[in-house]
Design a protein around this motif. Structure first.
Motif, PDB file in Angstrom:
ATOM      1  N   ALA A 171       0.834  -1.195   0.000  1.00  0.00           N
ATOM      2  CA  ALA A 171       0.000   0.000   0.000  1.00  0.00           C
ATOM      3  C   ALA A 171       0.871   1.248   0.000  1.00  0.00           C
ATOM      4  O   ALA A 171       1.926   1.293   0.648  1.00  0.00           O
ATOM      5  N   LEU A 172       0.416   2.242  -0.747  1.00  0.00           N
ATOM      6  CA  LEU A 172       1.016   3.573  -0.734  1.00  0.00           C
ATOM      7  C   LEU A 172       0.009   4.523  -0.091  1.00  0.00           C
ATOM      8  O   LEU A 172      -1.164   4.538  -0.469  1.00  0.00           O
ATOM      9  N   ILE A 173       0.487   5.291   0.881  1.00  0.00           N
ATOM     10  CA  ILE A 173      -0.388   6.200   1.617  1.00  0.00           C
ATOM     11  C   ILE A 173       0.103   7.624   1.375  1.00  0.00           C
ATOM     12  O   ILE A 173       1.228   7.977   1.749  1.00  0.00           O
ATOM     13  N   HIS A 174      -0.751   8.410   0.750  1.00  0.00           N
ATOM     14  CA  HIS A 174      -0.443   9.811   0.474  1.00  0.00           C
ATOM     15  C   HIS A 174      -1.000  10.650   1.628  1.00  0.00           C
ATOM     16  O   HIS A 174      -2.209  10.711   1.837  1.00  0.00           O
ATOM     17  N   VAL A 175      -0.103  11.275   2.391  1.00  0.00           N
ATOM     18  CA  VAL A 175      -0.497  12.077   3.553  1.00  0.00           C
ATOM     19  C   VAL A 175      -0.244  13.540   3.218  1.00  0.00           C
ATOM     20  O   VAL A 175       0.880  13.926   2.868  1.00  0.00           O
ATOM     21  N   ASP A 176      -1.283  14.363   3.345  1.00  0.00           N
ATOM     22  CA  ASP A 176      -1.167  15.783   2.997  1.00  0.00           C
ATOM     23  C   ASP A 176      -1.984  16.607   3.988  1.00  0.00           C
ATOM     24  O   ASP A 176      -2.749  16.066   4.806  1.00  0.00           O
ATOM     25  N   VAL A 177      -1.832  17.886   3.872  1.00  0.00           N
ATOM     26  CA  VAL A 177      -2.566  18.811   4.737  1.00  0.00           C
ATOM     27  C   VAL A 177      -3.957  19.043   4.148  1.00  0.00           C
ATOM     28  O   VAL A 177      -4.115  19.129   2.920  1.00  0.00           O
ATOM     29  N   VAL A 179      -9.409  13.399   6.939  1.00  0.00           N
ATOM     30  CA  VAL A 179     -10.223  12.718   5.942  1.00  0.00           C
ATOM     31  C   VAL A 179      -9.373  11.639   5.308  1.00  0.00           C
ATOM     32  O   VAL A 179      -8.213  11.894   4.926  1.00  0.00           O
ATOM     33  N   ILE A 180      -9.930  10.444   5.224  1.00  0.00           N
ATOM     34  CA  ILE A 180      -9.212   9.352   4.568  1.00  0.00           C
ATOM     35  C   ILE A 180     -10.081   8.849   3.416  1.00  0.00           C
ATOM     36  O   ILE A 180     -11.308   8.912   3.469  1.00  0.00           O
ATOM     37  N   ALA A 181      -9.403   8.378   2.380  1.00  0.00           N
ATOM     38  CA  ALA A 181     -10.115   7.889   1.199  1.00  0.00           C
ATOM     39  C   ALA A 181      -9.349   6.724   0.589  1.00  0.00           C
ATOM     40  O   ALA A 181      -8.101   6.696   0.629  1.00  0.00           O
ATOM     41  N   THR A 182     -10.089   5.784   0.028  1.00  0.00           N
ATOM     42  CA  THR A 182      -9.511   4.642  -0.661  1.00  0.00           C
ATOM     43  C   THR A 182     -10.600   3.978  -1.489  1.00  0.00           C
ATOM     44  O   THR A 182     -11.794   4.221  -1.271  1.00  0.00           O
ATOM     45  N   ASP A 183     -10.196   3.147  -2.420  1.00  0.00           N
ATOM     46  CA  ASP A 183     -11.176   2.349  -3.172  1.00  0.00           C
ATOM     47  C   ASP A 183     -10.924   0.859  -2.996  1.00  0.00           C
ATOM     48  O   ASP A 183     -11.588   0.034  -3.613  1.00  0.00           O
ATOM     49  N   PHE A 184      -9.950   0.500  -2.131  1.00  0.00           N
ATOM     50  CA  PHE A 184      -9.616  -0.895  -1.849  1.00  0.00           C
ATOM     51  C   PHE A 184      -9.346  -1.681  -3.131  1.00  0.00           C
ATOM     52  O   PHE A 184      -9.685  -2.849  -3.246  1.00  0.00           O
ATOM     53  N   ARG A 185      -8.733  -1.019  -4.103  1.00  0.00           N
ATOM     54  CA  ARG A 185      -8.343  -1.683  -5.345  1.00  0.00           C
ATOM     55  C   ARG A 185      -6.821  -1.669  -5.482  1.00  0.00           C
ATOM     56  O   ARG A 185      -6.147  -0.823  -4.889  1.00  0.00           O
ATOM     57  N   ILE A 186      -6.313  -2.577  -6.276  1.00  0.00           N
ATOM     58  CA  ILE A 186      -4.874  -2.644  -6.549  1.00  0.00           C
ATOM     59  C   ILE A 186      -4.616  -1.999  -7.892  1.00  0.00           C
ATOM     60  O   ILE A 186      -5.233  -2.366  -8.898  1.00  0.00           O
ATOM     61  N   ASP A 187      -3.713  -1.009  -7.914  1.00  0.00           N
ATOM     62  CA  ASP A 187      -3.463  -0.284  -9.156  1.00  0.00           C
ATOM     63  C   ASP A 187      -2.574  -1.105 -10.084  1.00  0.00           C
ATOM     64  O   ASP A 187      -2.084  -2.186  -9.705  1.00  0.00           O
ATOM     65  N   PRO A 188      -2.353  -0.665 -11.314  1.00  0.00           N
ATOM     66  CA  PRO A 188      -1.556  -1.458 -12.274  1.00  0.00           C
ATOM     67  C   PRO A 188      -0.151  -1.783 -11.796  1.00  0.00           C
ATOM     68  O   PRO A 188       0.440  -2.778 -12.243  1.00  0.00           O
ATOM     69  N   ALA A 189       0.392  -0.966 -10.894  1.00  0.00           N
ATOM     70  CA  ALA A 189       1.742  -1.239 -10.398  1.00  0.00           C
ATOM     71  C   ALA A 189       1.742  -2.210  -9.217  1.00  0.00           C
ATOM     72  O   ALA A 189       2.806  -2.555  -8.699  1.00  0.00           O
ATOM     73  N   GLY A 190       0.544  -2.649  -8.772  1.00  0.00           N
ATOM     74  CA  GLY A 190       0.468  -3.632  -7.689  1.00  0.00           C
ATOM     75  C   GLY A 190       0.305  -3.047  -6.313  1.00  0.00           C
ATOM     76  O   GLY A 190       0.453  -3.760  -5.316  1.00  0.00           O
ATOM     77  N   TRP A 191      -0.027  -1.746  -6.207  1.00  0.00           N
ATOM     78  CA  TRP A 191      -0.161  -1.087  -4.915  1.00  0.00           C
ATOM     79  C   TRP A 191      -1.610  -0.688  -4.658  1.00  0.00           C
ATOM     80  O   TRP A 191      -2.337  -0.327  -5.582  1.00  0.00           O
ATOM     81  N   MET A 192      -2.014  -0.782  -3.400  1.00  0.00           N
ATOM     82  CA  MET A 192      -3.310  -0.252  -2.997  1.00  0.00           C
ATOM     83  C   MET A 192      -3.100   1.168  -2.501  1.00  0.00           C
ATOM     84  O   MET A 192      -2.092   1.474  -1.842  1.00  0.00           O
ATOM     85  N   ARG A 193      -4.064   2.042  -2.795  1.00  0.00           N
ATOM     86  CA  ARG A 193      -3.887   3.465  -2.511  1.00  0.00           C
ATOM     87  C   ARG A 193      -4.774   3.927  -1.357  1.00  0.00           C
ATOM     88  O   ARG A 193      -5.952   3.581  -1.294  1.00  0.00           O
ATOM     89  N   PHE A 194      -4.172   4.703  -0.463  1.00  0.00           N
ATOM     90  CA  PHE A 194      -4.899   5.380   0.609  1.00  0.00           C
ATOM     91  C   PHE A 194      -4.465   6.844   0.618  1.00  0.00           C
ATOM     92  O   PHE A 194      -3.278   7.154   0.438  1.00  0.00           O
ATOM     93  N   ALA A 195      -5.416   7.712   0.830  1.00  0.00           N
ATOM     94  CA  ALA A 195      -5.123   9.142   0.946  1.00  0.00           C
ATOM     95  C   ALA A 195      -5.584   9.619   2.316  1.00  0.00           C
ATOM     96  O   ALA A 195      -6.678   9.269   2.773  1.00  0.00           O
TER      97      ALA A 195
END
Length: 449
Positions: free
Chosen positions: A139-145, A177-193
């Motif tokens: 998983a890749l987690i994008h943390v921002d303000v 606020v957190i967001a995700t779609d619980f899907r694996i992207d083409p590179a093999g990572w799941m995304r969380f924001a």
């Protein structure tokens, strides 16, 4: 040596329980990371495909040590369960668990391209391929303000996630606020924001990220029971038909109960084998599911921009899978109970049949004993006649002189003595038999004692 410094004859008992410090240290063994927005987080979890609970954990430590050497960090100690180190710009946290190991790497600063696979440079591709287990979570987690206008997040979510599966919630009473779609992207990572408000401190932000990683890890771990449940269901379908046929045939007198019991034992043995093979996975699934629900509750989520919540997503997509596992486990337990009850009925039927056979055998033995008794009486009668015959013959030689003195014919005298001899022999035979019976009764009585 003076008496004041002489050693005690016996050392005093230890004040603390042997496990006191170990149990307290366990509470602090896995501290949450401290993160400051903006930052990038990459997370990996590896698990052995089979029998992960009994894996060689030294291989996990060796794999971690290889990563540490690549980045010039301190090497982990053998047998550890937690490790943290600074590796260049990245901070790494490693944890060893019963069935898997996890790596969480964080890097401060804003990502130029969110969810770029290059953000996981801490974990080289060849190093991942050499892992003792297989990658279960990436998983890749994008943390921002949090932006001044939260509504502007909709455009980013539409760019990063699949809208049909998008889950977006406010957590910790609107602190992030957190967001995700619980899907694996083409590179093999799941995304969380994760978008955090400025008042959300590093400790709380780190716990939010950790709960997200734990949520995904334990969701994946719990769903490992689903393929097992499907395979088990197919097996149970076949066994159920055999068990039903056996139960329906319990009243069939044409088929020997021993044969039916033998077939039932085969079904029961296979059911027990299935229960043994699946008990750990199903038990782990229940435990992991409880952790998933706990992590969702700990986030204290609320709806954001009308998007579905984590609870709603899990209710629609995740809980049916868990109910499938629970159903398969419950069905296996029910079939084990049915097989056990059928076995009891069959054993009762076998016991009844054996009792009837034993009763018939006893009746035959009684008839045989009666015949033997009659034969014995017959033999005894013949014996009385035979003994009397020889006794009268011997007695005749003894009374010949007496007959001559009395002037009697010896045939008359022998004829007169014959009834007396027969009666004496018969009485003697009865006395001998009575003594034998008394001796047998006394022996039986002593045997009972």
């Amino acid at each position: 040596m003076s008496p004041a410094h002489a050693p005690d004859a016996a050392s005093p008992p230890a004040l603390d329980h042997p496990l006191r410090f170990e149990m307290v240290n366990e509470l602090h063994a896995r501290p949450s990371p401290r993160l400051t927005a903006p930052c990038k987080v990459a997370y990996l979890a590896f698990k052995e495909p089979r029998d992960a609970a009994n894996r060689d954990r030294a291989r996990d430590i060796a794999h971690l040590a290889d990563l540490a050497r690549r980045h010039g960090a301190s090497l982990p100690q053998p047998g550890i369960g937690h490790y943290a180190a600074q590796m260049g710009r990245h901070e790494l946290r490693w944890e060893g668990h019963t069935e898997f190991v996890s790596y969480l790497g964080s890097t401060p600063g804003k990502a130029v391209r969110p969810f770029d696979p290059a953000l996981a440079e801490l974990f080289p591709a060849d190093w991942q391929a050499a892992a003792p287990g297989r990658r279960l979570v990436a998983a890749l987690i994008h943390v921002d303000v949090m932006p001044d206008d939260p509504d502007s997040l909709s455009a980013r979510f539409a760019e990063w996630f699949a809208i049909d599966g998008l889950t977006a919630v406010e957590v910790l009473d609107g602190a992030a606020v957190i967001a995700t779609d619980f899907r694996i992207d083409p590179a093999g990572w799941m995304r969380f924001a994760v978008f955090a408000r400025p008042e959300l401190g590093p400790g709380r932000l780190g716990r939010v990220v950790q709960r997200l990683t734990e949520l995904e890890t334990y969701r994946a771990m719990s769903m490992l029971g689903l393929p097992r449940a499907r395979t088990l269901t197919a097996t149970l379908n076949a066994l159920d038909a055999r068990l039903t046929a056996l139960v329906d045939g319990l009243g069939d007198d044409d088929r020997p109960a021993e044969t039916v019991l033998h077939d039932l034992l085969k079904v029961s043995a296979q059911l027990e084998t299935e229960a043994t093979q699946h008990s750990f996975r199903f038990g782990a699934t229940r435990a992991y599911e409880a952790i998933v629900q706990d992590r969702i509750a700990a986030l204290r989520e609320s709806r954001f921009q009308g998007r579905q919540t984590l609870t709603e997503f899990m209710t629609r997509r995740y809980e049916p899978a868990m109910r499938t596992v629970q159903s398969a486990e419950a069905r296996l337990d029910a079939m084990l109970d049915r097989a056990a009850r059928a076995g009891e009925l069959l054993r009762t039927r076998v016991d009844v049949q054996r009792s009837a056979q034993n009763q018939a055998l006893l009746e035959r033995m009684d008839r045989r004993a009666d015949l033997q008794l009659r034969l014995q009486h017959t033999v005894e009668g013949l014996s009385v006649v035979a003994i009397s015959y020889y006794a009268v013959g011997l007695l005749g030689y003894a009374v010949y002189p007496l007959a001559a003195e009395l002037g009697l014919d010896k045939a008359v005298l022998v004829a007169g003595l014959t009834p007396l001899v027969v009666l004496a022999v018969w009485w003697g035979m009865r006395r001998v038999r009575a003594r034998l019976h008394d001796a047998a009764g006394d022996h039986a009585g002593h045997g009972d004692l």
